[in-house]
Design a protein around this motif. Structure first.
Motif, PDB file in Angstrom:
ATOM      1  N   VAL A   8       0.861  -1.184   0.000  1.00 16.73           N
ATOM      2  CA  VAL A   8       0.000   0.000   0.000  1.00 16.73           C
ATOM      3  C   VAL A   8       0.898   1.235   0.000  1.00 16.73           C
ATOM      4  CG1 VAL A   8      -1.890   1.208   1.137  1.00 16.73           C
ATOM      5  CG2 VAL A   8      -1.775  -1.283   1.224  1.00 16.73           C
ATOM      6  N   ASN A   9       0.681   2.089  -0.977  1.00 13.02           N
ATOM      7  CA  ASN A   9       1.537   3.260  -1.171  1.00 13.02           C
ATOM      8  C   ASN A   9       0.761   4.537  -0.838  1.00 13.02           C
ATOM      9  OD1 ASN A   9       3.820   4.656  -1.894  1.00 13.02           O
ATOM     10  ND2 ASN A   9       3.486   4.493  -4.102  1.00 13.02           N
ATOM     11  N   ARG A  10       1.474   5.604  -0.526  1.00 14.49           N
ATOM     12  CA  ARG A  10       0.872   6.900  -0.199  1.00 14.49           C
ATOM     13  C   ARG A  10      -0.128   6.782   0.966  1.00 14.49           C
ATOM     14  NH1 ARG A  10       0.186   8.227  -6.154  1.00 14.49           N
ATOM     15  NH2 ARG A  10       2.278   8.855  -6.744  1.00 14.49           N
ATOM     16  N   VAL A  11       0.306   6.078   1.996  1.00 13.50           N
ATOM     17  CA  VAL A  11      -0.531   5.889   3.173  1.00 13.50           C
ATOM     18  C   VAL A  11      -0.584   7.197   3.966  1.00 13.50           C
ATOM     19  CG1 VAL A  11      -0.546   4.750   5.428  1.00 13.50           C
ATOM     20  CG2 VAL A  11      -0.163   3.410   3.349  1.00 13.50           C
ATOM     21  N   ARG A  12      -1.781   7.671   4.284  1.00 12.09           N
ATOM     22  CA  ARG A  12      -1.952   8.923   5.031  1.00 12.09           C
ATOM     23  C   ARG A  12      -2.580   8.716   6.390  1.00 12.09           C
ATOM     24  NH1 ARG A  12      -2.325  13.717   1.439  1.00 12.09           N
ATOM     25  NH2 ARG A  12      -1.638  13.051  -0.617  1.00 12.09           N
ATOM     26  N   ARG A  27     -10.120  -4.676   1.623  1.00 11.77           N
ATOM     27  CA  ARG A  27     -10.992  -4.456   0.471  1.00 11.77           C
ATOM     28  C   ARG A  27     -10.494  -5.141  -0.797  1.00 11.77           C
ATOM     29  NH1 ARG A  27     -13.336   0.891  -0.466  1.00 11.77           N
ATOM     30  NH2 ARG A  27     -14.418  -0.458  -1.917  1.00 11.77           N
ATOM     31  N   THR A  28      -9.172  -5.375  -0.898  1.00 15.83           N
ATOM     32  CA  THR A  28      -8.676  -6.062  -2.099  1.00 15.83           C
ATOM     33  C   THR A  28      -8.599  -7.571  -1.868  1.00 15.83           C
ATOM     34  OG1 THR A  28      -6.399  -5.755  -1.349  1.00 15.83           O
ATOM     35  CG2 THR A  28      -7.256  -4.126  -2.905  1.00 15.83           C
ATOM     36  N   GLY A  29      -8.595  -7.990  -0.609  1.00 15.73           N
ATOM     37  CA  GLY A  29      -8.454  -9.408  -0.313  1.00 15.73           C
ATOM     38  C   GLY A  29      -7.035  -9.912  -0.500  1.00 15.73           C
ATOM     39  N   LEU A  30      -6.082  -9.003  -0.625  1.00 16.29           N
ATOM     40  CA  LEU A  30      -4.686  -9.412  -0.843  1.00 16.29           C
ATOM     41  C   LEU A  30      -3.916  -9.390   0.477  1.00 16.29           C
ATOM     42  CD1 LEU A  30      -3.958  -7.380  -4.091  1.00 16.29           C
ATOM     43  CD2 LEU A  30      -3.752  -9.858  -3.885  1.00 16.29           C
ATOM     44  N   PRO A  31      -2.953 -10.316   0.639  1.00 17.69           N
ATOM     45  CA  PRO A  31      -2.148 -10.307   1.863  1.00 17.69           C
ATOM     46  C   PRO A  31      -1.188  -9.119   1.876  1.00 17.69           C
ATOM     47  CG  PRO A  31      -1.374 -12.019   0.369  1.00 17.69           C
ATOM     48  CD  PRO A  31      -2.599 -11.435  -0.251  1.00 17.69           C
ATOM     49  N   LEU A  32      -1.197  -8.381   2.978  1.00 17.91           N
ATOM     50  CA  LEU A  32      -0.379  -7.170   3.087  1.00 17.91           C
ATOM     51  C   LEU A  32       1.089  -7.538   3.324  1.00 17.91           C
ATOM     52  CD1 LEU A  32      -0.416  -4.050   3.289  1.00 17.91           C
ATOM     53  CD2 LEU A  32      -0.735  -4.323   5.751  1.00 17.91           C
ATOM     54  N   LEU A  33       1.941  -7.055   2.422  1.00 15.13           N
ATOM     55  CA  LEU A  33       3.374  -7.361   2.542  1.00 15.13           C
ATOM     56  C   LEU A  33       4.146  -6.151   3.051  1.00 15.13           C
ATOM     57  CD1 LEU A  33       4.627 -10.073   1.788  1.00 15.13           C
ATOM     58  CD2 LEU A  33       5.376  -9.051  -0.349  1.00 15.13           C
ATOM     59  N   GLY A  34       3.636  -4.971   2.754  1.00 17.91           N
ATOM     60  CA  GLY A  34       4.334  -3.776   3.225  1.00 17.91           C
ATOM     61  C   GLY A  34       3.536  -2.538   2.901  1.00 17.91           C
ATOM     62  N   SER A  35       3.921  -1.417   3.529  1.00 19.97           N
ATOM     63  CA  SER A  35       3.254  -0.167   3.184  1.00 19.97           C
ATOM     64  C   SER A  35       4.271   0.964   3.185  1.00 19.97           C
ATOM     65  CB  SER A  35       2.094   0.114   4.133  1.00 19.97           C
ATOM     66  OG  SER A  35       2.589   0.410   5.412  1.00 19.97           O
ATOM     67  N   VAL A  36       3.980   1.970   2.384  1.00 21.45           N
ATOM     68  CA  VAL A  36       4.886   3.109   2.212  1.00 21.45           C
ATOM     69  C   VAL A  36       4.094   4.375   2.512  1.00 21.45           C
ATOM     70  CG1 VAL A  36       6.429   4.290   0.593  1.00 21.45           C
ATOM     71  CG2 VAL A  36       6.064   1.819   0.382  1.00 21.45           C
ATOM     72  N   PRO A  37       4.587   5.216   3.425  1.00 15.32           N
ATOM     73  CA  PRO A  37       3.813   6.408   3.773  1.00 15.32           C
ATOM     74  C   PRO A  37       3.810   7.441   2.654  1.00 15.32           C
ATOM     75  CG  PRO A  37       5.943   6.454   4.871  1.00 15.32           C
ATOM     76  CD  PRO A  37       5.857   5.132   4.169  1.00 15.32           C
ATOM     77  N   PHE A  38       2.803   8.317   2.673  1.00 16.45           N
ATOM     78  CA  PHE A  38       2.820   9.463   1.757  1.00 16.45           C
ATOM     79  C   PHE A  38       4.070  10.278   2.088  1.00 16.45           C
ATOM     80  CE2 PHE A  38       1.901  13.973   1.066  1.00 16.45           C
ATOM     81  CZ  PHE A  38       1.796  13.936  -0.300  1.00 16.45           C
ATOM     82  N   ASP A  39       4.862  10.606   1.070  1.00 19.84           N
ATOM     83  CA  ASP A  39       6.175  11.208   1.294  1.00 19.84           C
ATOM     84  C   ASP A  39       6.418  12.300   0.241  1.00 19.84           C
ATOM     85  OD1 ASP A  39       8.824  11.802   1.637  1.00 19.84           O
ATOM     86  OD2 ASP A  39       9.570   9.768   1.298  1.00 19.84           O
ATOM     87  N   PRO A  40       6.323  13.561   0.659  1.00 22.19           N
ATOM     88  CA  PRO A  40       6.499  14.658  -0.319  1.00 22.19           C
ATOM     89  C   PRO A  40       7.869  14.626  -1.001  1.00 22.19           C
ATOM     90  CG  PRO A  40       5.717  15.497   1.808  1.00 22.19           C
ATOM     91  CD  PRO A  40       6.053  14.070   2.019  1.00 22.19           C
ATOM     92  N   ALA A  41       8.858  13.963  -0.373  1.00 23.35           N
ATOM     93  CA  ALA A  41      10.187  13.891  -0.992  1.00 23.35           C
ATOM     94  C   ALA A  41      10.145  13.141  -2.323  1.00 23.35           C
ATOM     95  CB  ALA A  41      11.170  13.214  -0.040  1.00 23.35           C
ATOM     96  N   VAL A  42       9.174  12.214  -2.466  1.00 17.61           N
ATOM     97  CA  VAL A  42       9.062  11.467  -3.724  1.00 17.61           C
ATOM     98  C   VAL A  42       8.686  12.420  -4.861  1.00 17.61           C
ATOM     99  CG1 VAL A  42       7.788   9.654  -4.943  1.00 17.61           C
ATOM    100  CG2 VAL A  42       8.498   9.292  -2.577  1.00 17.61           C
TER     101      VAL A  42
END
Lengths: 205, 246
Positions: A138-142, A153-168
């Motif tokens: 999950v990307n751009r987590v706020r 909601r997707t039914g997919l196993p969560l492997l990692g998440s990346v926070p919302f990051d203005p540096a990107v």
């Protein structure tokens, strides 16, 4: 990574519509022959091999070369190498040409309605031939519950998440990699821990 | 009037197309929004919600699975693979599918060919295309009225946008409109004008209201009509309407 894939012409080229029907190992698709038809000497016939890239015939290919390319794709090294393929957006490519070459799919979803819908469609990858490993990033987590909500909601196993990051956004504007722009920032950190999870998951099998 | 919306993935094509379609419809024009993306999401940006957006995909999938008849004409495609959206917009999902029947109006021709075949007369069609440059190449030879090239101020997006703009000019595809999304500051404006000195871009500010609408699965036009980003896109739509009457 975006490579052309050898495919076999099934029907004569429709010179009016500038399209041709090709068969890529059982996957029959209509592709544009417009780029090829600029040179009328190279119109392929049924049974001929052509190189297809994202819906376009790029060129003709002889029989030996086509078989050799397909054989090399089958022989991509799986031991001692990490091959990361960045597929085009959407849901078409993983199911079509690339699906059979990947052992692991990372489905990257952001917490928006459209992206979750896409993630849900990609969840069907789990049922593909060869049963590839499919994990959610999950990307751009706020918000605190974004990752769990998308996983649910997707039914997919969560492997990692990346926070919302203005540096990107800043790195993208400057055309530099986020790893070089902000090596110790939240995004490289989150992706490093994703790599660790992935390694643990692979080694546990 | 035929409007094609193109650009790199993630640049805001779908949001732009949705606002254009609804504003043009509000002006009383018969408006068709074509979702040409193989991963169709335009319904959400139009404000149709997830359920209907997903149902339209299911109808398309049923044809692929052989459970539904193919459509026999472009008009039937619009009717069978479509839904009525707000402000009188008709949405139709016409993305390429697996295993097309050669020549079939509903799957054997590309969305670009379908756009060419549609007779609009007084009406408007806004086509939200697949990311990348393929569409611009495939449209060559079938001009539209307006090509909206959508970029954001990142190095990659501007490069793709520049190539798209050059191709549109070389192939005389139609009037070119550049939309620059997620503009944060004057450095962003400078990045855009450095690449597109020859064009006057429509600048759409970076706006949290759009992010919030997308998180909630709502049309930005409904969730944040007064936000700076939506107002910029509404302004573009009104400008197009004046520039290309009928």
């Amino acid at each position: 990574m975006c490579l052309g894939i050898p495919a076999r012409v099934v029907e004569p080229v429709d010179t009016d519509q500038q399209t041709v029907l090709v068969d890529n190992r059982g996957h029959v698709q209509r592709v544009s022959a417009a780029l090829l038809l600029t040179d009328s000497h190279t119109v392929p016939q049924p049974g001929d091999w052509v190189v297809v890239h994202l819906g376009f015939v790029l060129s003709r290919m002889d029989d030996a070369e086509a078989r050799s390319v397909l054989a090399s794709l089958d022989d991509l090294p799986a031991e001692g190498w990490s091959i990361v393929g960045d597929l085009p957006g959407g849901t078409k490519q993983p199911f079509m040409t690339w699906g059979r070459y990947a052992e692991t799919f990372l489905v990257v979803v952001e917490p928006t309605a459209a992206s979750i819908l896409t993630g849900r469609r990609l969840a069907r990858l789990t049922g593909m031939e060869g049963a590839p490993r499919v994990g959610l990033v999950v990307n751009r987590v706020r918000e605190a519950d974004d990752a769990e909500r998308v996983a649910h909601r997707t039914g997919l196993p969560l492997l990692g998440s990346v926070p919302f990051d203005p540096a990107v956004a800043t790195a993208d504007r400057r055309g530099v990699a986020i790893l070089d722009h902000d090596p110790t920032g939240p995004t490289p950190e989150a992706v490093s821990s994703l790599v660790e999870s992935l390694r643990a998951e692979v080694e546990s099998k | 009037m035929k409007i094609a919306v193109v650009g790199k993935g993630g640049s805001g094509k779908t949001t732009t197309a949705a606002v254009l379609a609804r504003v043009l419809a509000r002006q009383g024009r018969r408006t068709l929004a074509l979702d040409c993306d193989s991963n169709p999401n335009l319904g959400i940006s139009l404000g149709l919600g997830e359920e209907i957006t997903e149902r339209l995909i299911a109808v398309r999938d049923a044809v692929i699975a052989g459970e539904e008849q193919h459509a026999a004409s472009a008009d039937e495609v619009v009717q069978r693979f479509g839904a009525d959206a707000l402000d009188g917009v008709r949405l139709a999902v016409v993305s390429a599918i697996e295993h097309p029947h050669p020549g079939c109006p509903c799957c054997g021709i590309s969305p670009e060919q379908l756009l060419r075949e549609l007779v609009m007369e007084e009406g408007v069609v806004v086509a939200d295309f697949e990311a990348g440059l393929g569409t611009v190449m495939r449209l060559a030879g079938c001009p539209v009225d307006v090509v909206v090239v959508v970029v954001e101020p990142t190095a990659k997006s501007l490069e793709v946008g520049r190539r798209a703009a050059d191709l549109v000019a070389e192939t005389s595809l139609g009037r070119l409109v550049l939309v620059a999304n997620r503009v944060r500051d004057k450095d962003d404006v400078a990045r855009i004008t450095a690449v597109f000195a020859d064009l006057e871009p429509v600048l759409v500010p970076d706006d949290e209201a759009i992010v919030e609408a997308e998180r909630n699965g709502l049309a930005p036009l409904d969730a944040a009509p007064d936000s700076a980003a939506v107002r910029a896109l509404v302004g573009l739509a009104e400008g197009l309407s004046v520039a290309v009457p009928g």
